[in-house]
Design an enzyme around this catalytic site. Structure first.
Site, short mmCIF file in Angstrom:
data_model
loop_
_atom_site.label_atom_id
_atom_site.label_comp_id
_atom_site.label_asym_id
_atom_site.label_seq_id
_atom_site.Cartn_x
_atom_site.Cartn_y
_atom_site.Cartn_z
N GLY A 1 38.14 79.54 50.65
CA GLY A 1 37.00 80.38 51.04
C GLY A 1 35.79 80.30 50.14
O GLY A 1 34.67 80.47 50.60
N GLU B 1 35.27 84.41 43.99
CA GLU B 1 35.95 84.77 45.23
C GLU B 1 34.96 84.78 46.39
O GLU B 1 33.77 85.04 46.19
CB GLU B 1 36.52 86.19 45.11
CG GLU B 1 38.03 86.29 44.99
CD GLU B 1 38.77 86.05 46.30
OE1 GLU B 1 38.34 85.20 47.09
OE2 GLU B 1 39.77 86.72 46.52
N ASP B 2 35.45 84.57 47.59
CA ASP B 2 34.58 84.70 48.76
C ASP B 2 34.44 86.17 49.16
O ASP B 2 33.36 86.68 49.37
CB ASP B 2 35.08 83.85 49.93
CG ASP B 2 36.54 84.11 50.32
OD1 ASP B 2 37.24 84.86 49.60
OD2 ASP B 2 36.99 83.57 51.34
N ASP C 1 39.08 92.14 50.03
CA ASP C 1 39.47 93.04 51.11
C ASP C 1 40.48 94.02 50.54
O ASP C 1 40.12 95.04 49.96
CB ASP C 1 40.02 92.18 52.26
CG ASP C 1 40.38 92.99 53.50
OD1 ASP C 1 40.19 94.21 53.49
OD2 ASP C 1 40.84 92.40 54.49
N LEU D 1 43.38 89.18 44.30
CA LEU D 1 42.71 89.28 43.01
C LEU D 1 43.59 89.94 41.95
O LEU D 1 43.64 89.48 40.80
CB LEU D 1 41.43 90.09 43.20
CG LEU D 1 40.33 89.82 42.22
CD1 LEU D 1 39.96 88.36 42.23
CD2 LEU D 1 39.13 90.68 42.58
N LYS E 1 34.42 94.44 50.41
CA LYS E 1 34.50 95.43 51.49
C LYS E 1 34.65 96.87 50.98
O LYS E 1 34.53 97.82 51.74
CB LYS E 1 35.67 95.10 52.43
CG LYS E 1 35.41 93.88 53.31
CD LYS E 1 36.49 93.70 54.36
CE LYS E 1 36.26 92.47 55.21
NZ LYS E 1 37.41 92.15 56.07
N ASP F 1 36.82 81.81 56.84
CA ASP F 1 37.39 81.28 58.07
C ASP F 1 38.10 82.35 58.88
O ASP F 1 38.46 83.42 58.39
CB ASP F 1 38.43 80.21 57.74
CG ASP F 1 39.72 80.84 57.19
OD1 ASP F 1 39.63 81.56 56.17
OD2 ASP F 1 40.79 80.62 57.77
N ARG G 1 34.19 77.84 58.92
CA ARG G 1 33.82 77.74 57.50
C ARG G 1 32.45 77.08 57.30
O ARG G 1 31.78 77.30 56.31
CB ARG G 1 34.85 76.91 56.73
CG ARG G 1 36.22 77.58 56.59
CD ARG G 1 37.03 76.86 55.51
NE ARG G 1 38.45 77.16 55.58
CZ ARG G 1 39.03 78.22 55.00
NH1 ARG G 1 38.30 79.07 54.33
NH2 ARG G 1 40.33 78.41 55.09
P1 IMP Z 1 42.63 90.43 49.87
O1 IMP Z 1 43.79 89.91 49.07
O2 IMP Z 1 43.07 91.35 50.98
O3 IMP Z 1 41.52 91.03 49.03
O4 IMP Z 1 42.03 89.19 50.66
C1 IMP Z 1 41.38 88.18 50.01
C2 IMP Z 1 41.31 86.93 50.85
O5 IMP Z 1 41.54 87.17 52.23
C3 IMP Z 1 39.91 86.37 50.78
O6 IMP Z 1 39.76 85.50 49.70
C4 IMP Z 1 39.74 85.70 52.13
O7 IMP Z 1 40.22 84.38 52.07
C5 IMP Z 1 40.62 86.52 53.06
N1 IMP Z 1 39.82 87.52 53.79
C6 IMP Z 1 39.78 88.86 53.61
N2 IMP Z 1 38.91 89.44 54.45
C7 IMP Z 1 38.37 88.44 55.20
C8 IMP Z 1 37.37 88.40 56.25
O8 IMP Z 1 36.76 89.40 56.68
N3 IMP Z 1 37.09 87.16 56.75
C9 IMP Z 1 37.69 86.02 56.30
N4 IMP Z 1 38.61 86.02 55.33
C10 IMP Z 1 38.95 87.22 54.78
MG MG Z 2 40.85 82.76 54.12
#
Ligand code: IMP
Ligand code: MG
Length: 178
Positions: free
Chosen positions: A47, A102-103, A106, A111, A134, A162, A168
């Site tokens: 990402g 990071e992209d 969420d 992380l 977010k 994605d 992407r």
């Molecule tokens: P987390 O572990 O829930 O914080 O998610 C982190 C990863 O989930 C990010 O690096 C993204 O690759 C993916 N992700 C979370 N939310 C989104 C979204 O809205 N669109 C696309 N990818 C997401």
């Molecule tokens: Mg992803």
């Protein structure tokens, strides 16, 4: 080969919005460390690859970079809560100033696990730079020092992000049509 049947709904951040914000984060990071600090940027694939490539070109100081691969989402739009490390840099990060790129944050699961692992390897400092946040994570243990945009709690695609490996390449960030 499956073809993505969904389309995106609306543009949330244009290519111009993103370029401006990335340039200003680049300036902040450039000024945040002494010129001789040993700075290493670690991007989370896949990402962060577009953000990383624009961000490093906005830095006016020497840096090194590498990427990491973790898997936490499996073709869907909900987190599995289980982070698997598929590739970590073999180089030592001990005594170096590390920025995780990071992209999007969420749930923060990715992380939290990643930073715990990196911190144990004794970097001189450990910071997080994320393009999107977010602000829904309930137990985020490493608050990012640099955030591009506070993002709406929708599923976003483009500029590296994605859905099931599609979108992407979009130069902007858009929400996905449900
Ligand atoms: P987390 O572990 O829930 O914080 O998610 C982190 C990863 O989930 C990010 O690096 C993204 O690759 C993916 N992700 C979370 N939310 C989104 C979204 O809205 N669109 C696309 N990818 C997401
Ligand atoms: Mg992803």
């Amino acid at each position: 080969m499956s073809v993505e049947s969904r389309s995106f709904q609306k543009i949330i951040y244009s290519a111009e919005d993103i370029a401006k914000r990335v340039a200003s984060i680049g300036a902040e990071i450039t000024n945040a460390y002494p010129p001789d600090a040993d700075l290493l940027l670690l991007g989370l694939l896949k990402g962060s690859f577009v953000f990383m490539s624009d961000l490093v070109r906005s830095l006016e100081r020497p840096i090194q970079l590498d990427f990491m691969v973790v898997a936490s989402y499996h073709d869907g739009i909900t987190t599995s809560g289980d982070v698997q490390f598929l590739y970590k840099p073999a180089i030592s990060i001990k005594g170096r100033h590390v920025i995780v790129v990071e992209d999007i944050i969420d749930s923060g699961t990715t992380l939290n696990q990643l930073c715990r692992d990196l911190a144990a390897r004794q970097p001189a400092s450990l910071e997080v730079c994320t393009l999107l946040h977010k602000y829904v994570a309930v137990d985020l243990q490493w608050e990012p020092r640099w955030v591009g945009f506070g993002a709406p709690n929708e599923f976003l695609v483009g500029y590296g992000l994605d859905h099931a490996e599609n979108f992407r390449n979009l130069p902007f960030i858009a929400s996905l049509l449900n």
